[in-house]
Design a protein around this motif. Structure first.
Motif, mmCIF file in Angstrom:
data_model
loop_
_atom_site.group_PDB
_atom_site.id
_atom_site.type_symbol
_atom_site.label_atom_id
_atom_site.label_comp_id
_atom_site.label_asym_id
_atom_site.label_seq_id
_atom_site.Cartn_x
_atom_site.Cartn_y
_atom_site.Cartn_z
ATOM 1 N N LEU A 21 17.722 24.905 17.785
ATOM 2 C CA LEU A 21 16.615 25.706 18.304
ATOM 3 C C LEU A 21 15.623 24.816 19.032
ATOM 4 O O LEU A 21 15.317 23.718 18.567
ATOM 5 N N GLU B 178 11.320 28.343 20.229
ATOM 6 C CA GLU B 178 12.010 29.460 19.564
ATOM 7 C C GLU B 178 12.127 29.241 18.054
ATOM 8 O O GLU B 178 12.821 29.946 17.356
ATOM 9 N N CYS B 179 11.412 28.230 17.558
ATOM 10 C CA CYS B 179 11.497 27.876 16.142
ATOM 11 C C CYS B 179 10.577 28.746 15.302
ATOM 12 O O CYS B 179 9.395 28.848 15.571
ATOM 13 N N GLU C 123 11.630 32.075 9.812
ATOM 14 C CA GLU C 123 12.621 33.128 9.594
ATOM 15 C C GLU C 123 13.932 32.773 10.293
ATOM 16 O O GLU C 123 15.011 32.899 9.726
ATOM 17 N N LYS C 124 13.797 32.325 11.546
ATOM 18 C CA LYS C 124 14.981 32.031 12.335
ATOM 19 C C LYS C 124 15.803 30.910 11.686
ATOM 20 O O LYS C 124 17.017 30.983 11.588
ATOM 21 N N THR D 233 17.459 32.157 8.465
ATOM 22 C CA THR D 233 18.585 33.046 8.749
ATOM 23 C C THR D 233 19.837 32.220 9.043
ATOM 24 O O THR D 233 20.907 32.455 8.477
#
Lengths: 494, 311
Positions: A476, A480-481, A484-485, A488
């Motif tokens: 990432l 975009e960090c 949650e990401k 996941t």
């Protein structure tokens, strides 16, 4: 059961480590105890558990003064402690571990194995583990072992449980189970003293927070009345505006390329690139293969297949000596077992990876050079010690960690791999380690940082690689960090 | 007073040696005569050389049980070469080479074969002894003549016995290695924490092979001295010598788990054993009681020394 510790003082070798501490614990309460390393948290709970004797002050249980003169006294008072470093017998089964020293006997005087297994099974289900009591302890992941240790403490009907850094080896899921267990037990009027460095956690689980600094009680607050920044301020004694230094984008040309690296069953088909002046974060749960990939790059673990390319040239690294030659430094997550020689001095430790640096013109060891080198790094990394001759065991965790970092900086690495660089390190020292990383990054060093702490990984990295069960699930970019990401991907989701 | 106490505590073996020497001198003043002291050192030179090698091995956390057999085998090979008319200097050099190789074999078994040092050298102590007996057909080798070899054990330089000179030089070199060379630092690091040493880009395997090679070499020098003194090689030479060497290292205060210990302390340990043997002989105590006394002294010394680490 209520506990009150009043005016507790304690000195070691003439140094006051606790100064008139007042601390109390209500029935069914989770009382968090925080402070930097060396603030006195461990000493305080060791007095409560009879490991150390107080110099002065009193301890009350349910308003009656008690004498805690030995570990047995505290056990009789129903106080239990789960230590940070878990102490299990890895070659014995779960139930044998649970009943160690307190085995049940049947009317013949022999071991009542059946009953012990039944009880173990029941207690395991209580903490959300539906596993066979006959499993050998050492085959379980550390997190599960930690949960089982907590279950053992509960087995003996404790009224007060002290948890010393219980989550440092747990996955997010296991932490949830632990917290559920704590909440359930609170309803049964069990009280907890909760020691941790992870401040996010205490806001999730604790009712009150007490902060210790340099052996003094700075304050006790209701958790709902304060915020993380207040606690940090109390811990370090000054306001820290940011938990992470301001980072510039200094990424340069690609220095390291990893192509389809595989080492079954640890990890497979891992490919990534690392640029000069970049911090690449590696996230993922424990056992996801992060550490093993890095140890392969450092020549400790042999790969099955795949390529390691440094400056566009494929390299074969079969030992840390080779790795050092290519400018790679690896700072282990395991500073006590792999990073330091604990009963050697600071200077003896810091020169280890680069003994050639302390030779004189005749190729003979020059002890003045050794001291000088150590002193340089003491200054550079702000290691707090009165002498380079100090035995590292006597230094705090944060200072020890700085030594492990410093010893590899003596080799002037081009590629620096840091494995959990701030584990067991207090807030102040953490920030200092971040600053060191930032400085190196600006000098063009390529950095890989493995970390289990999501805020840290997001706060420090230019890009974040996420591992799940030996597979690299994605890389990432900074923008975009999000927690949650990452979670996941790290738990196998899309 | 506190300072003196601390100093004594840090140097228990040295003060133990002084106390022993004073007591023996009071009982029999002949002990302190130069000729007797020189005699003591000459007697310990053989065990001393072996103990020096053992110190390096123990510093890495290992142990070398094979020294007694290396001692016998190399002595036998040298005697055979001399009898067959090989040039004495060449014969001695070849013998030293053999000792080195026997040590390297130990080192390879431990470093590359990943055997525990105790197990590996338990194997080679029997193996090397067996080879010695086969080679000698169970009989001593005598009757070789070489002025050069005779001198090693019995000669003097400036009135000082050559074995003492060899021991002193070996001690000085060992001191230099441990204090002033990269290898010396690596030895301590491997014994202090092998994993950390490995993670610090130290070639742990090579360090291990080197210390066993060194042990083999020093043992061989000791074997040559004894062979020269006796003018014969015995199939049972050196039996049990590993125990005296280990005792000297431990008396000096080294830790069997590695990383802790000093060359000069081993030297003190060697002297303690020497003074003990010498004085018990002077006092005409029977050899059975001598073993009892030695055992008691070793245990007492180690018990006292433990306090340094566990207080």
């Amino acid at each position: 059961m209520k506990i009150k510790m009043q005016d507790i003082s304690k000195s070691f070798y003439g140094v006051k480590v606790l100064k008139n501490i007042n601390f109390d614990l209500e029935e069914g309460e989770v009382h968090a105890l925080v402070g930097e390393n060396g603030a006195g948290k461990s000493t305080l709970v060791k007095i409560l558990t009879g490991i150390y004797l107080k110099d002065s002050g009193s301890i009350f249980v349910d308003n009656k003064e008690v004498n805690v003169g030995s570990v047995k006294d505290s056990i009789d008072l129903n106080i239990a402690i789960v230590q940070q470093e878990i102490a299990t017998l890895p070659n014995m089964t779960i139930w044998e571990n649970m009943f160690l020293g307190r085995e049940l006997k049947n009317s013949w005087g022999f071991l009542d194995v059946k009953k012990m297994k039944e009880i173990t099974k029941e207690k395991l289900i209580n903490i959300g583990l539906n596993i066979d009591p006959d499993i050998i302890m050492g085959t379980l992941p550390i997190g599960k072992q930690q949960l089982i240790t907590i279950a053992s403490a509960l087995l003996w009907n404790k009224k007060v449980i002290i948890l010393d850094e219980p989550t440092s080896a747990l996955t997010t899921k296991e932490i949830d189970v632990l917290f559920d267990t704590i909440r359930k037990l609170k309803k049964e009027k069990v009280s907890f003293i909760y020691i941790t460095h992870r401040l996010e956690e205490i806001f999730e689980i604790s009712d009150r927070i007490s902060v210790l600094r340099d052996g003094e009680m700075i304050g006790t607050n209701k958790t709902s009345d304060v915020e993380i920044s207040d606690i940090i301020k109390m811990m370090v004694g000054y306001t820290m505006h940011d938990r992470y230094p301001k980072m510039k984008n200094t990424s340069g040309k690609t220095i390291l390329k990893v192509d389809n690296l595989t080492c079954e069953p640890l990890y497979r088909n891992v490919s990534f690139e690392l640029k000069e002046g970049e911090i690449l974060g590696f996230s993922g749960l424990m056992g996801s293969g992060r550490t093993e990939i890095m140890q392969t790059i450092f020549g400790i673990i042999k790969k099955d297949s795949g390529k390691i390319i440094i400056n566009d040239e494929e390299v074969k690294i079969n030992s840390p000596i080779k790795a050092r030659k290519y400018g790679i430094a690896y700072i282990t997550e395991n500073r006590k077992e792999e990073g330091l020689i604990l009963d050697f001095s600071l200077s003896e430790n810091i020169v280890l990876p680069n003994l050639k640096a302390i030779l004189n013109k005749m190729k003979i060891i020059d002890h003045k050079k050794q001291e000088k080198l150590a002193e340089d790094y003491i200054k550079k990394l702000d290691i707090r010690t009165d002498s380079p001759k100090k035995i590292v065991q006597t230094l705090s965790g944060g200072n020890q960690q700085k030594i492990v970092v410093g010893k590899w900086l003596t080799t002037n690495p081009k590629i620096l791999i840091l494995d959990e660089p701030t584990r067991g390190v207090d807030v102040g020292a953490k920030y200092e380690i971040y600053e060191i990383m930032n400085e190196l990054k600006e000098q063009g060093v390529a950095i890989i940082m493995i970390s289990s702490e999501l805020p840290e990984i997001i706060g420090m990295s230019d890009r974040v690689a996420v591992m799940h069960e030996g597979n690299l699930r994605g890389i990432l970019n900074k923008d975009e960090c999000s927690q949650e990401k990452i979670m996941t991907l790290a738990t196998g989701g899309k | 007073m506190e300072k003196i106490k601390y100093y004594v505590k840090q140097n228990t073996p040295l003060f133990g040696l002084f106390v022993m020497m004073i007591i023996v001198t009071i009982i029999d003043p002949k002990f302190i005569q130069l000729s007797n002291i020189s005699n003591v050192i000459r007697q310990v030179s053989i065990n001393g050389l072996i103990a020096l090698g053992m110190t390096f091995v123990i510093l890495t956390g290992g142990i070398d049980l094979s020294v007694g057999s290396v001692f016998a085998l190399t002595g036998a090979v040298l005697a055979k070469m001399l009898i067959n008319g090989v040039n004495p200097l060449l014969a001695v050099l070849l013998t030293l080479g053999l000792g080195l190789v026997l040590g390297v074999i130990n080192g390879l078994l431990i470093a590359k074969g990943k055997l525990q040092p105790f197990i590996a050298t338990l194997g080679t102590v029997t193996l090397y002894r067996g080879i010695t007996r086969v080679f000698m057909e169970g009989r001593p080798i005598t009757g070789f003549k070489s002025k050069f070899v005779d001198n090693i054990g019995r000669g003097y330089v400036l009135g000082i016995p050559i074995p003492i000179i060899i021991l002193i030089i070996a001690v000085l070199i060992a001191l230099f290695i441990t204090k002033r060379t990269v290898f010396g630092k690596e030895v301590y690091a491997v014994g202090g924490n092998e994993k950390t040493a490995h993670f610090s880009a130290i070639n742990v395997d090579r360090v291990k092979i080197k210390v066993y090679a060194l042990s083999g070499l020093l043992t061989t020098i000791a074997g040559i001295i004894l062979m020269s003194r006796l003018n014969s090689a015995q199939p049972n030479a050196g039996l049990g010598y590993e125990l005296d060497a280990i005792a000297a290292v431990v008396l000096g205060g080294a830790s069997m788990s590695g990383g802790k210990g000093k060359i000069w302390e081993t030297f003190v340990g060697i002297l303690i054993i020497g003074v003990l043997n010498n004085s018990l002989n002077m006092l005409r105590i029977s050899s059975f009681y001598q073993d009892v006394a030695k055992g008691v002294v070793i245990l007492l010394a180690v018990l006292f020394d433990r306090k340094k680490y566990y207080k």
